[in-house]
Scaffold this motif. Sequence first.
Motif, PDB file in Angstrom:
ATOM      1  N   ALA A  35      -5.687  -3.286  -0.623  1.00 25.12           N
ATOM      2  CA  ALA A  35      -6.000  -4.448  -1.132  1.00 25.12           C
ATOM      3  C   ALA A  35      -6.329  -4.189  -2.673  1.00 25.12           C
ATOM      4  CB  ALA A  35      -6.997  -5.126  -0.417  1.00 25.12           C
ATOM      5  N   THR A  36      -6.923  -3.011  -2.872  1.00 31.29           N
ATOM      6  CA  THR A  36      -7.665  -3.030  -4.329  1.00 31.29           C
ATOM      7  C   THR A  36      -6.231  -2.690  -5.428  1.00 31.29           C
ATOM      8  OG1 THR A  36      -9.783  -2.092  -3.562  1.00 31.29           O
ATOM      9  CG2 THR A  36      -8.939  -1.234  -5.844  1.00 31.29           C
ATOM     10  N   ALA A  37      -5.274  -1.868  -4.770  1.00 25.90           N
ATOM     11  CA  ALA A  37      -4.255  -1.425  -5.672  1.00 25.90           C
ATOM     12  C   ALA A  37      -3.511  -2.972  -5.720  1.00 25.90           C
ATOM     13  CB  ALA A  37      -3.221  -0.746  -5.000  1.00 25.90           C
ATOM     14  N   LEU A  38      -3.151  -3.832  -4.853  1.00 25.89           N
ATOM     15  CA  LEU A  38      -2.603  -5.055  -5.187  1.00 25.89           C
ATOM     16  C   LEU A  38      -3.448  -5.980  -5.965  1.00 25.89           C
ATOM     17  CD1 LEU A  38      -1.343  -5.443  -1.481  1.00 25.89           C
ATOM     18  CD2 LEU A  38      -0.111  -5.082  -3.603  1.00 25.89           C
ATOM     19  N   ARG A  39      -4.675  -6.072  -5.870  1.00 24.51           N
ATOM     20  CA  ARG A  39      -5.576  -6.793  -6.762  1.00 24.51           C
ATOM     21  C   ARG A  39      -5.455  -6.278  -8.048  1.00 24.51           C
ATOM     22  NH1 ARG A  39     -10.792  -5.357  -5.359  1.00 24.51           N
ATOM     23  NH2 ARG A  39     -10.778  -4.173  -7.016  1.00 24.51           N
ATOM     24  N   ASP A  40      -5.318  -5.177  -8.424  1.00 25.26           N
ATOM     25  CA  ASP A  40      -5.163  -4.279  -9.757  1.00 25.26           C
ATOM     26  C   ASP A  40      -3.873  -4.473 -10.358  1.00 25.26           C
ATOM     27  OD1 ASP A  40      -8.085  -3.773  -9.575  1.00 25.26           O
ATOM     28  OD2 ASP A  40      -7.662  -1.733  -9.220  1.00 25.26           O
ATOM     29  N   GLY A  41      -2.941  -5.023  -9.631  1.00 30.78           N
ATOM     30  CA  GLY A  41      -1.359  -5.281 -10.349  1.00 30.78           C
ATOM     31  C   GLY A  41      -0.503  -3.984  -9.839  1.00 30.78           C
ATOM     32  N   ASN A  42      -0.948  -3.367  -8.887  1.00 31.56           N
ATOM     33  CA  ASN A  42       0.114  -2.314  -8.446  1.00 31.56           C
ATOM     34  C   ASN A  42       0.593  -2.686  -7.248  1.00 31.56           C
ATOM     35  OD1 ASN A  42      -2.676  -0.300  -9.734  1.00 31.56           O
ATOM     36  ND2 ASN A  42      -0.708   0.408 -10.025  1.00 31.56           N
ATOM     37  N   LYS A  43       1.632  -1.975  -6.668  1.00 27.94           N
ATOM     38  CA  LYS A  43       2.532  -2.158  -5.778  1.00 27.94           C
ATOM     39  C   LYS A  43       2.575  -1.114  -4.465  1.00 27.94           C
ATOM     40  CE  LYS A  43       6.287  -0.270  -8.092  1.00 27.94           C
ATOM     41  NZ  LYS A  43       5.234   0.322  -9.304  1.00 27.94           N
ATOM     42  N   ARG A  71      -0.925 -17.307   0.850  1.00 32.72           N
ATOM     43  CA  ARG A  71      -1.369 -16.807  -0.342  1.00 32.72           C
ATOM     44  C   ARG A  71      -0.345 -16.288  -1.287  1.00 32.72           C
ATOM     45  NH1 ARG A  71       1.233 -12.456   0.878  1.00 32.72           N
ATOM     46  NH2 ARG A  71       0.888 -11.353   2.893  1.00 32.72           N
ATOM     47  N   ARG A  72      -0.576 -15.875  -2.349  1.00 32.73           N
ATOM     48  CA  ARG A  72       0.366 -15.508  -3.518  1.00 32.73           C
ATOM     49  C   ARG A  72       1.166 -14.195  -2.722  1.00 32.73           C
ATOM     50  NH1 ARG A  72      -0.621 -10.500  -6.106  1.00 32.73           N
ATOM     51  NH2 ARG A  72      -2.829  -9.697  -6.041  1.00 32.73           N
ATOM     52  N   PRO A  73       2.635 -14.161  -3.065  1.00 34.67           N
ATOM     53  CA  PRO A  73       3.270 -13.062  -2.337  1.00 34.67           C
ATOM     54  C   PRO A  73       2.802 -11.584  -3.324  1.00 34.67           C
ATOM     55  CG  PRO A  73       4.590 -14.229  -4.296  1.00 34.67           C
ATOM     56  CD  PRO A  73       3.106 -15.200  -4.010  1.00 34.67           C
ATOM     57  N   LEU A  74       2.799 -10.767  -2.402  1.00 34.63           N
ATOM     58  CA  LEU A  74       2.063  -9.308  -2.804  1.00 34.63           C
ATOM     59  C   LEU A  74       3.257  -8.343  -3.094  1.00 34.63           C
ATOM     60  CD1 LEU A  74      -0.879  -9.324  -0.154  1.00 34.63           C
ATOM     61  CD2 LEU A  74      -1.030  -9.820  -2.440  1.00 34.63           C
ATOM     62  N   PRO A  75       3.447  -7.462  -4.360  1.00 36.16           N
ATOM     63  CA  PRO A  75       4.391  -6.680  -4.551  1.00 36.16           C
ATOM     64  C   PRO A  75       4.483  -5.609  -3.557  1.00 36.16           C
ATOM     65  CG  PRO A  75       2.529  -6.524  -6.145  1.00 36.16           C
ATOM     66  CD  PRO A  75       2.211  -7.765  -5.199  1.00 36.16           C
ATOM     67  N   ALA A  76       5.474  -5.567  -2.799  1.00 38.97           N
ATOM     68  CA  ALA A  76       5.995  -4.563  -2.034  1.00 38.97           C
ATOM     69  C   ALA A  76       7.367  -4.206  -1.797  1.00 38.97           C
ATOM     70  CB  ALA A  76       5.165  -4.894  -0.664  1.00 38.97           C
ATOM     71  N   ILE A  77       7.891  -3.093  -1.681  1.00 37.90           N
ATOM     72  CA  ILE A  77       9.153  -2.699  -1.432  1.00 37.90           C
ATOM     73  C   ILE A  77       9.514  -1.659  -0.448  1.00 37.90           C
ATOM     74  CG2 ILE A  77       9.158  -1.183  -3.526  1.00 37.90           C
ATOM     75  CD1 ILE A  77      11.921  -2.257  -4.264  1.00 37.90           C
ATOM     76  N   ALA A  78      10.664  -1.934   0.082  1.00 35.85           N
ATOM     77  CA  ALA A  78      11.220  -1.031   1.236  1.00 35.85           C
ATOM     78  C   ALA A  78      12.447  -0.360   0.411  1.00 35.85           C
ATOM     79  CB  ALA A  78      11.478  -1.474   2.522  1.00 35.85           C
ATOM     80  N   GLY A 110      -1.676   4.600  -9.253  1.00 40.84           N
ATOM     81  CA  GLY A 110      -2.081   3.419  -8.857  1.00 40.84           C
ATOM     82  C   GLY A 110      -1.504   2.720  -7.572  1.00 40.84           C
ATOM     83  N   ASP A 111      -0.174   3.111  -7.322  1.00 43.73           N
ATOM     84  CA  ASP A 111       0.547   2.236  -6.451  1.00 43.73           C
ATOM     85  C   ASP A 111       0.144   2.970  -5.307  1.00 43.73           C
ATOM     86  OD1 ASP A 111       1.903   0.762  -8.132  1.00 43.73           O
ATOM     87  OD2 ASP A 111       3.799   2.077  -8.081  1.00 43.73           O
ATOM     88  N   VAL A 112       0.680   2.528  -3.932  1.00 38.00           N
ATOM     89  CA  VAL A 112       0.474   2.999  -2.680  1.00 38.00           C
ATOM     90  C   VAL A 112       1.927   3.260  -2.224  1.00 38.00           C
ATOM     91  CG1 VAL A 112      -0.492   2.856  -0.254  1.00 38.00           C
ATOM     92  CG2 VAL A 112      -1.821   1.774  -2.317  1.00 38.00           C
ATOM     93  N   ALA A 113       2.241   4.514  -1.656  1.00 37.95           N
ATOM     94  CA  ALA A 113       3.566   5.111  -0.997  1.00 37.95           C
ATOM     95  C   ALA A 113       3.058   5.184   0.530  1.00 37.95           C
ATOM     96  CB  ALA A 113       3.980   6.101  -1.831  1.00 37.95           C
ATOM     97  N   ILE A 114       3.925   4.411   1.419  1.00 41.74           N
ATOM     98  CA  ILE A 114       3.718   4.443   2.721  1.00 41.74           C
ATOM     99  C   ILE A 114       5.012   5.323   3.347  1.00 41.74           C
ATOM    100  CG2 ILE A 114       3.248   3.604   4.923  1.00 41.74           C
ATOM    101  CD1 ILE A 114       1.634   1.503   3.514  1.00 41.74           C
ATOM    102  N   GLY A 115       4.930   6.496   3.710  1.00 42.40           N
ATOM    103  CA  GLY A 115       6.126   7.247   4.247  1.00 42.40           C
ATOM    104  C   GLY A 115       5.915   7.141   6.006  1.00 42.40           C
ATOM    105  N   ILE A 116       7.115   6.555   6.600  1.00 40.40           N
ATOM    106  CA  ILE A 116       7.067   6.710   7.937  1.00 40.40           C
ATOM    107  C   ILE A 116       8.093   7.709   8.605  1.00 40.40           C
ATOM    108  CG2 ILE A 116       7.129   4.838   9.811  1.00 40.40           C
ATOM    109  CD1 ILE A 116       6.743   2.592   7.743  1.00 40.40           C
ATOM    110  N   THR A 117       7.468   8.261   9.502  1.00 43.39           N
ATOM    111  CA  THR A 117       8.270   9.253  10.189  1.00 43.39           C
ATOM    112  C   THR A 117       7.794   9.668  11.368  1.00 43.39           C
ATOM    113  OG1 THR A 117       9.257  11.397  10.254  1.00 43.39           O
ATOM    114  CG2 THR A 117       7.528  11.256   8.788  1.00 43.39           C
TER     115      THR A 117
END
Length: 194
Positions: A35-43, A71-78, A110-117
């Motif tokens: 949430a903090t990352a998204l609020r601060d303009g990161n993805k 709500r506003r769209p939040l920047p996320a990409i797969a 500042g981005d958040v990277a989520i790796g799923i395995t």
Amino acid sequence: MIELVRKIFKESAEVKLAFLELYEERIVEVAGIIATALRDGNKVILFGNGGSAADAQHIAAELVGRFKRERRPLPAIALTTDTSILTALGNDYGFETIFERQVEALCTPGDVAIGITTSGNSENVIRGLRKAHDLGATTVAFTGRNGGKVAEIAHYTFIVPSYETPRIQECHITLGHTICELVDRMLCEESSSS
């Protein structure tokens, strides 16, 4: 067959409850970081293989679209959705590089990277998380079994206490949904209090 159905649902519920006991505080912490990352303009950048690729896409869609609240769209990409990039990187550099190269191109501090395995040992996920870590992103691993190599790389690791891939995947998407709901609530509370 009814007994098999009951067994499957019971196992899924038991795995999720055991996971909750281990990680409820970390779930809230990671949702706050996102949430903090998204609020601060990161993805948020997500990636995985097979069913985990589907989970990455699903979670990204919940953030860009909406989960439960308008709500506003939040920047996320797969990083699993562009077949031209995936096949070019796989062909030119090798399958193990398909996330690492995209992370290098798209990830900023500042981005958040989520790796799923589910195994924790998918080489392309390991390399993607390592590159994100090096670029200053907060790294999160969704995994299972004994955690695998991603547990040594990610800032935050969620290890589903199971060796059954379907049970691990079921818990991963519940975790993803829970994080999306918490992020929604955190961002909506911030905007209503300002």
